[in-house]
Design a protein around this motif. Structure first.
Motif, PDB file in Angstrom:
ATOM      1  N   VAL A  26       0.844  -1.188   0.000  1.00  0.00           N
ATOM      2  CA  VAL A  26       0.000   0.000   0.000  1.00  0.00           C
ATOM      3  C   VAL A  26       0.880   1.238   0.000  1.00  0.00           C
ATOM      4  CG1 VAL A  26      -1.660   1.316   1.382  1.00  0.00           C
ATOM      5  CG2 VAL A  26      -1.934  -1.136   1.138  1.00  0.00           C
ATOM      6  N   ARG A  27       0.473   2.218  -0.810  1.00  0.00           N
ATOM      7  CA  ARG A  27       1.217   3.480  -0.896  1.00  0.00           C
ATOM      8  C   ARG A  27       0.233   4.646  -0.924  1.00  0.00           C
ATOM      9  NH1 ARG A  27       3.381   3.889  -6.132  1.00  0.00           N
ATOM     10  NH2 ARG A  27       1.742   5.373  -6.535  1.00  0.00           N
ATOM     11  N   VAL A  28       0.603   5.723  -0.228  1.00  0.00           N
ATOM     12  CA  VAL A  28      -0.161   6.964  -0.217  1.00  0.00           C
ATOM     13  C   VAL A  28       0.787   8.068  -0.648  1.00  0.00           C
ATOM     14  CG1 VAL A  28      -1.328   8.644   1.260  1.00  0.00           C
ATOM     15  CG2 VAL A  28      -1.712   6.204   1.612  1.00  0.00           C
ATOM     16  N   SER A  29       0.358   8.877  -1.611  1.00  0.00           N
ATOM     17  CA  SER A  29       1.177   9.991  -2.095  1.00  0.00           C
ATOM     18  C   SER A  29       0.366  11.272  -2.092  1.00  0.00           C
ATOM     19  CB  SER A  29       1.654   9.724  -3.526  1.00  0.00           C
ATOM     20  OG  SER A  29       2.431   8.555  -3.584  1.00  0.00           O
ATOM     21  N   GLY A  30       1.060  12.381  -1.941  1.00  0.00           N
ATOM     22  CA  GLY A  30       0.379  13.667  -1.966  1.00  0.00           C
ATOM     23  C   GLY A  30       1.278  14.769  -1.464  1.00  0.00           C
ATOM     24  N   ARG A  31       0.666  15.641  -0.660  1.00  0.00           N
ATOM     25  CA  ARG A  31       1.381  16.778  -0.078  1.00  0.00           C
ATOM     26  C   ARG A  31       1.149  16.790   1.422  1.00  0.00           C
ATOM     27  NH1 ARG A  31       3.346  20.314  -3.910  1.00  0.00           N
ATOM     28  NH2 ARG A  31       2.593  19.830  -5.994  1.00  0.00           N
ATOM     29  N   ALA A  32       2.191  17.142   2.151  1.00  0.00           N
ATOM     30  CA  ALA A  32       2.122  17.247   3.606  1.00  0.00           C
ATOM     31  C   ALA A  32       1.980  18.719   3.970  1.00  0.00           C
ATOM     32  CB  ALA A  32       3.374  16.651   4.239  1.00  0.00           C
ATOM     33  N   VAL A  33       0.889  19.057   4.645  1.00  0.00           N
ATOM     34  CA  VAL A  33       0.602  20.435   5.020  1.00  0.00           C
ATOM     35  C   VAL A  33       0.939  20.613   6.495  1.00  0.00           C
ATOM     36  CG1 VAL A  33      -1.206  22.187   5.203  1.00  0.00           C
ATOM     37  CG2 VAL A  33      -1.249  20.537   3.314  1.00  0.00           C
ATOM     38  N   GLU A  34       1.894  21.493   6.793  1.00  0.00           N
ATOM     39  CA  GLU A  34       2.278  21.685   8.195  1.00  0.00           C
ATOM     40  C   GLU A  34       1.125  22.315   8.964  1.00  0.00           C
ATOM     41  OE1 GLU A  34       5.834  23.333  11.019  1.00  0.00           O
ATOM     42  OE2 GLU A  34       5.435  24.450   9.183  1.00  0.00           O
ATOM     43  N   VAL A  35       0.874  21.773  10.145  1.00  0.00           N
ATOM     44  CA  VAL A  35      -0.161  22.298  11.027  1.00  0.00           C
ATOM     45  C   VAL A  35       0.514  23.287  11.975  1.00  0.00           C
ATOM     46  CG1 VAL A  35      -1.827  21.726  12.824  1.00  0.00           C
ATOM     47  CG2 VAL A  35      -1.504  20.190  10.872  1.00  0.00           C
ATOM     48  N   VAL A  36       0.054  24.522  11.942  1.00  0.00           N
ATOM     49  CA  VAL A  36       0.610  25.558  12.821  1.00  0.00           C
ATOM     50  C   VAL A  36      -0.424  26.042  13.832  1.00  0.00           C
ATOM     51  CG1 VAL A  36       2.387  26.304  11.192  1.00  0.00           C
ATOM     52  CG2 VAL A  36       0.122  27.355  11.104  1.00  0.00           C
ATOM     53  N   ASP A  37      -1.664  25.602  13.688  1.00  0.00           N
ATOM     54  CA  ASP A  37      -2.736  25.973  14.612  1.00  0.00           C
ATOM     55  C   ASP A  37      -2.485  25.292  15.958  1.00  0.00           C
ATOM     56  OD1 ASP A  37      -5.303  25.523  16.055  1.00  0.00           O
ATOM     57  OD2 ASP A  37      -6.128  26.669  14.374  1.00  0.00           O
ATOM     58  N   ASP A  38      -2.267  26.105  16.995  1.00  0.00           N
ATOM     59  CA  ASP A  38      -1.946  25.564  18.320  1.00  0.00           C
ATOM     60  C   ASP A  38      -3.052  24.676  18.881  1.00  0.00           C
ATOM     61  OD1 ASP A  38       0.563  26.741  18.389  1.00  0.00           O
ATOM     62  OD2 ASP A  38      -0.167  28.565  19.374  1.00  0.00           O
ATOM     63  N   ALA A  39      -4.308  25.002  18.591  1.00  0.00           N
ATOM     64  CA  ALA A  39      -5.425  24.189  19.100  1.00  0.00           C
ATOM     65  C   ALA A  39      -5.417  22.803  18.467  1.00  0.00           C
ATOM     66  CB  ALA A  39      -6.757  24.894  18.839  1.00  0.00           C
ATOM     67  N   VAL A  40      -5.166  22.732  17.170  1.00  0.00           N
ATOM     68  CA  VAL A  40      -5.123  21.440  16.483  1.00  0.00           C
ATOM     69  C   VAL A  40      -3.929  20.629  16.986  1.00  0.00           C
ATOM     70  CG1 VAL A  40      -4.867  20.291  14.243  1.00  0.00           C
ATOM     71  CG2 VAL A  40      -6.333  22.314  14.448  1.00  0.00           C
ATOM     72  N   LYS A  41      -2.755  21.268  17.041  1.00  0.00           N
ATOM     73  CA  LYS A  41      -1.575  20.561  17.542  1.00  0.00           C
ATOM     74  C   LYS A  41      -1.771  20.106  18.982  1.00  0.00           C
ATOM     75  CE  LYS A  41       2.785  21.350  16.536  1.00  0.00           C
ATOM     76  NZ  LYS A  41       4.092  21.997  16.335  1.00  0.00           N
ATOM     77  N   GLY A  42      -2.408  20.960  19.793  1.00  0.00           N
ATOM     78  CA  GLY A  42      -2.652  20.610  21.187  1.00  0.00           C
ATOM     79  C   GLY A  42      -3.594  19.432  21.321  1.00  0.00           C
ATOM     80  N   GLY A  43      -4.633  19.396  20.501  1.00  0.00           N
ATOM     81  CA  GLY A  43      -5.560  18.271  20.515  1.00  0.00           C
ATOM     82  C   GLY A  43      -4.886  16.981  20.102  1.00  0.00           C
TER      83      GLY A  43
END
Length: 165
Positions: free
Chosen positions: A90-107
């Protein structure tokens, strides 16, 4: 580009198969693009939660720096032992979007307890594929945003590959 949640909604059975395959092992292989354009392969854990696929990594790691510079990636699920391909590749390809939202990272951090600090990337899908053996045939299933899963079968008899439709 499509999120994991959109992929699951469009192709629930295929998404479940891919997610299950990634869940069989903890470590997988991430391909990124180096500064000079050459490929880089690194070990990585992929995580599924909050209806998304996530990539977490240490700050300053080469793979994180690669993704911050060029977000294109491909992740190959750990094939496990032997070459029987019982569960397929299995392979997944695409783009990695950095998460900078502190609430999302905190969750995310509250549920996973990663070493701090860390980079967190949300996966945006460009292609998902599974290759396996069924009987005497290699069967390749490929999904891209906006299209149904394509199934291509190929034997070892020299006949051309054929697409199911």
């Amino acid at each position: 580009m499509t999120s994991w949640a959109e992929f699951e909604k469009a192709e629930p059975e295929f998404a479940a198969t891919v997610r299950e395959r990634f869940g069989m092992y903890k470590h997988h292989v991430l391909g990124t693009v180096r500064r000079d354009g050459a490929p880089r392969l690194s070990g990585l854990e992929a995580d599924f939660r909050f209806e998304q696929m996530w990539l977490g990594m240490m700050p300053g790691s080469l793979k994180a720096r690669d993704l911050l510079r060029d977000p294109r990636f491909s992740i190959f699920a750990n094939p496990g032992e032997g070459a029987e391909m019982e569960h397929g590749d299995v392979r997944v390809s695409g783009r990695a979007v950095e998460v900078v939202d502190d609430a999302v990272k905190g969750g995310y951090a509250a549920e996973t307890n990663p070493p701090e600090p860390f980079h967190l990337f949300r996966v945006e899908l460009e292609e998902v594929s599974r290759m396996g053996v069924e009987g005497e045939e290699m069967v390749i299933r490929v999904w891209r945003p906006g299209a149904p899963v394509r199934t291509i079968r190929r034997g070892n008899d020299g006949a051309p590959a054929r697409e199911e439709g």
